[in-house]
Design a protein around this motif. Structure first.
Motif, PDB file in Angstrom:
ATOM      1  N   GLY A  10     -10.007 -14.273  59.475  1.00  0.00           N
ATOM      2  CA  GLY A  10      -9.572 -13.022  60.307  1.00  0.00           C
ATOM      3  C   GLY A  10      -9.217 -11.930  59.535  1.00  0.00           C
ATOM      4  N   ILE A  11      -9.593 -11.983  58.252  1.00  0.00           N
ATOM      5  CA  ILE A  11      -8.861 -10.513  57.595  1.00  0.00           C
ATOM      6  C   ILE A  11     -10.149  -9.541  57.171  1.00  0.00           C
ATOM      7  N   ALA A  12     -10.192  -8.195  57.396  1.00  0.00           N
ATOM      8  CA  ALA A  12     -10.952  -7.298  57.201  1.00  0.00           C
ATOM      9  C   ALA A  12     -10.558  -6.104  57.033  1.00  0.00           C
ATOM     10  N   CYS A  13     -10.972  -4.960  56.103  1.00  0.00           N
ATOM     11  CA  CYS A  13     -10.216  -3.872  56.152  1.00  0.00           C
ATOM     12  C   CYS A  13     -10.470  -3.007  57.162  1.00  0.00           C
ATOM     13  N   LYS A  17     -14.248  -1.770  56.778  1.00  0.00           N
ATOM     14  CA  LYS A  17     -14.831  -3.174  57.363  1.00  0.00           C
ATOM     15  C   LYS A  17     -15.031  -4.256  56.306  1.00  0.00           C
ATOM     16  N   GLN A  18     -15.163  -4.102  54.988  1.00  0.00           N
ATOM     17  CA  GLN A  18     -15.456  -5.013  54.102  1.00  0.00           C
ATOM     18  C   GLN A  18     -14.583  -6.321  54.231  1.00  0.00           C
ATOM     19  N   GLU A  19     -14.952  -7.359  53.965  1.00  0.00           N
ATOM     20  CA  GLU A  19     -14.355  -8.653  54.160  1.00  0.00           C
ATOM     21  C   GLU A  19     -14.202  -9.362  52.995  1.00  0.00           C
ATOM     22  N   ASP A  20     -14.738  -9.200  51.639  1.00  0.00           N
ATOM     23  CA  ASP A  20     -15.105 -10.071  50.901  1.00  0.00           C
ATOM     24  C   ASP A  20     -13.949 -10.457  49.758  1.00  0.00           C
ATOM     25  N   VAL A  21     -13.092  -9.146  49.524  1.00  0.00           N
ATOM     26  CA  VAL A  21     -12.197  -9.335  48.229  1.00  0.00           C
ATOM     27  C   VAL A  21     -11.049  -8.236  48.526  1.00  0.00           C
ATOM     28  N   PHE A  22      -9.837  -8.641  48.502  1.00  0.00           N
ATOM     29  CA  PHE A  22      -8.580  -8.025  48.653  1.00  0.00           C
ATOM     30  C   PHE A  22      -7.463  -8.311  47.775  1.00  0.00           C
ATOM     31  N   SER A  23      -6.531  -7.303  47.414  1.00  0.00           N
ATOM     32  CA  SER A  23      -5.526  -7.591  46.496  1.00  0.00           C
ATOM     33  C   SER A  23      -4.194  -7.911  47.620  1.00  0.00           C
ATOM     34  N   ILE A  24      -3.672  -8.937  47.654  1.00  0.00           N
ATOM     35  CA  ILE A  24      -2.587  -9.308  48.441  1.00  0.00           C
ATOM     36  C   ILE A  24      -1.397  -9.635  47.598  1.00  0.00           C
ATOM     37  N   VAL A  25      -0.264  -9.060  47.745  1.00  0.00           N
ATOM     38  CA  VAL A  25       1.096  -9.271  47.075  1.00  0.00           C
ATOM     39  C   VAL A  25       1.481 -10.922  47.798  1.00  0.00           C
ATOM     40  N   THR A  26       1.494 -11.564  46.777  1.00  0.00           N
ATOM     41  CA  THR A  26       1.722 -13.040  47.088  1.00  0.00           C
ATOM     42  C   THR A  26       3.082 -13.645  46.112  1.00  0.00           C
ATOM     43  N   THR A  27       3.688 -14.724  46.801  1.00  0.00           N
ATOM     44  CA  THR A  27       4.486 -15.440  46.065  1.00  0.00           C
ATOM     45  C   THR A  27       3.866 -16.427  45.570  1.00  0.00           C
ATOM     46  N   CYS A  28       4.264 -17.041  44.343  1.00  0.00           N
ATOM     47  CA  CYS A  28       3.500 -18.202  43.830  1.00  0.00           C
ATOM     48  C   CYS A  28       4.581 -18.738  43.090  1.00  0.00           C
ATOM     49  N   LYS A  29       4.287 -20.130  42.604  1.00  0.00           N
ATOM     50  CA  LYS A  29       5.178 -20.832  41.529  1.00  0.00           C
ATOM     51  C   LYS A  29       4.458 -20.665  40.427  1.00  0.00           C
ATOM     52  N   ALA A  30       5.259 -20.201  39.308  1.00  0.00           N
ATOM     53  CA  ALA A  30       4.490 -19.978  37.948  1.00  0.00           C
ATOM     54  C   ALA A  30       5.336 -20.864  36.904  1.00  0.00           C
ATOM     55  N   LEU A  31       4.430 -21.082  35.830  1.00  0.00           N
ATOM     56  CA  LEU A  31       5.003 -21.829  34.641  1.00  0.00           C
ATOM     57  C   LEU A  31       5.147 -20.910  33.627  1.00  0.00           C
ATOM     58  N   VAL A  32       6.269 -20.683  33.361  1.00  0.00           N
ATOM     59  CA  VAL A  32       6.704 -19.309  32.406  1.00  0.00           C
ATOM     60  C   VAL A  32       7.252 -20.092  31.091  1.00  0.00           C
ATOM     61  N   HIS A  33       6.620 -19.350  29.996  1.00  0.00           N
ATOM     62  CA  HIS A  33       7.466 -19.520  28.720  1.00  0.00           C
ATOM     63  C   HIS A  33       7.949 -18.057  28.344  1.00  0.00           C
ATOM     64  N   ASP A  34       8.359 -18.153  27.087  1.00  0.00           N
ATOM     65  CA  ASP A  34       9.165 -16.732  26.717  1.00  0.00           C
ATOM     66  C   ASP A  34       8.052 -15.937  26.356  1.00  0.00           C
ATOM     67  N   ARG A  54     -10.140  -3.973  48.196  1.00  0.00           N
ATOM     68  CA  ARG A  54     -10.661  -3.518  46.743  1.00  0.00           C
ATOM     69  C   ARG A  54     -11.816  -2.923  47.019  1.00  0.00           C
ATOM     70  N   GLU A  55     -12.500  -2.417  47.934  1.00  0.00           N
ATOM     71  CA  GLU A  55     -13.642  -1.351  48.190  1.00  0.00           C
ATOM     72  C   GLU A  55     -13.097  -0.060  48.241  1.00  0.00           C
TER      73      GLU A  55
END
Ligand code: ZN
Length: 159
Positions: A10-13, A17-34, A54-55
């Protein structure tokens, strides 16, 4: 009508109107080392997340890019909950008087007081210290509750 039916369903600019690629601010679980992040998974976002096309680099919320009207932004203020034991006996008698006269903003409750952090009073220096500290931590309100737990950073009084 969006051609996307998976991650970008359902997402489009709304602009180009492009529908292929976007940057979205997400939360995630990360494996973090120093020395850095090894990998991430479980990426999640909601309709209020920031998204950029991204267009054309147009930015908005995922809701806007989904054609959904944006949710209203409701103003909010933060409230910290502290034990009434952080208030001295003398100040516990004074606070209702200061609240009633308007010298302090807030209200008296059976279990304690609700006090705004913006108006410290010289006659209640211990409370003023707590108000200043809580304000510096981003709190607009303090709910003093007799059942709340104590916080080490403040003095505790036995009364
Ligand atoms: Zn675009």
């Amino acid at each position: 009508m969006s051609k996307n039916h998976n991650c970008l369903e359902g997402i489009a600019c709304p602009k180009c109107k492009q529908e292929d690629v976007f940057s979205i601010v997400t939360t995630c679980k990360a494996l973090v080392h120093d020395d850095g992040i090894e990998g991430t998974n479980r990426h999640e976002w909601n309709s209020n997340a920031s998204i950029t096309c991204r267009e054309c680099m147009y930015s908005g919320t995922v809701a806007e890019f989904s054609g959904v009207p944006a949710a209203p932004v409701i103003p909010e203020e933060r409230m910290g909950v502290l034990s009434t034991a952080h208030v001295s006996y003398e100040e516990s008698l004074l606070i209702p008087v200061l609240l009633a006269s308007g010298a302090l903003i807030g209200m008296e409750r059976e279990e304690g007081w609700l006090v705004h952090t913006s108006k410290p009073h010289d006659d209640a220096p211990n409370l003023a210290y707590i108000q200043g500290y809580m304000q510096s931590k981003g709190f607009q309100w303090i709910l003093f509750d007799r059942d709340a737990s104590g916080v080490e950073v403040f003095s505790t009084f036995d009364w």
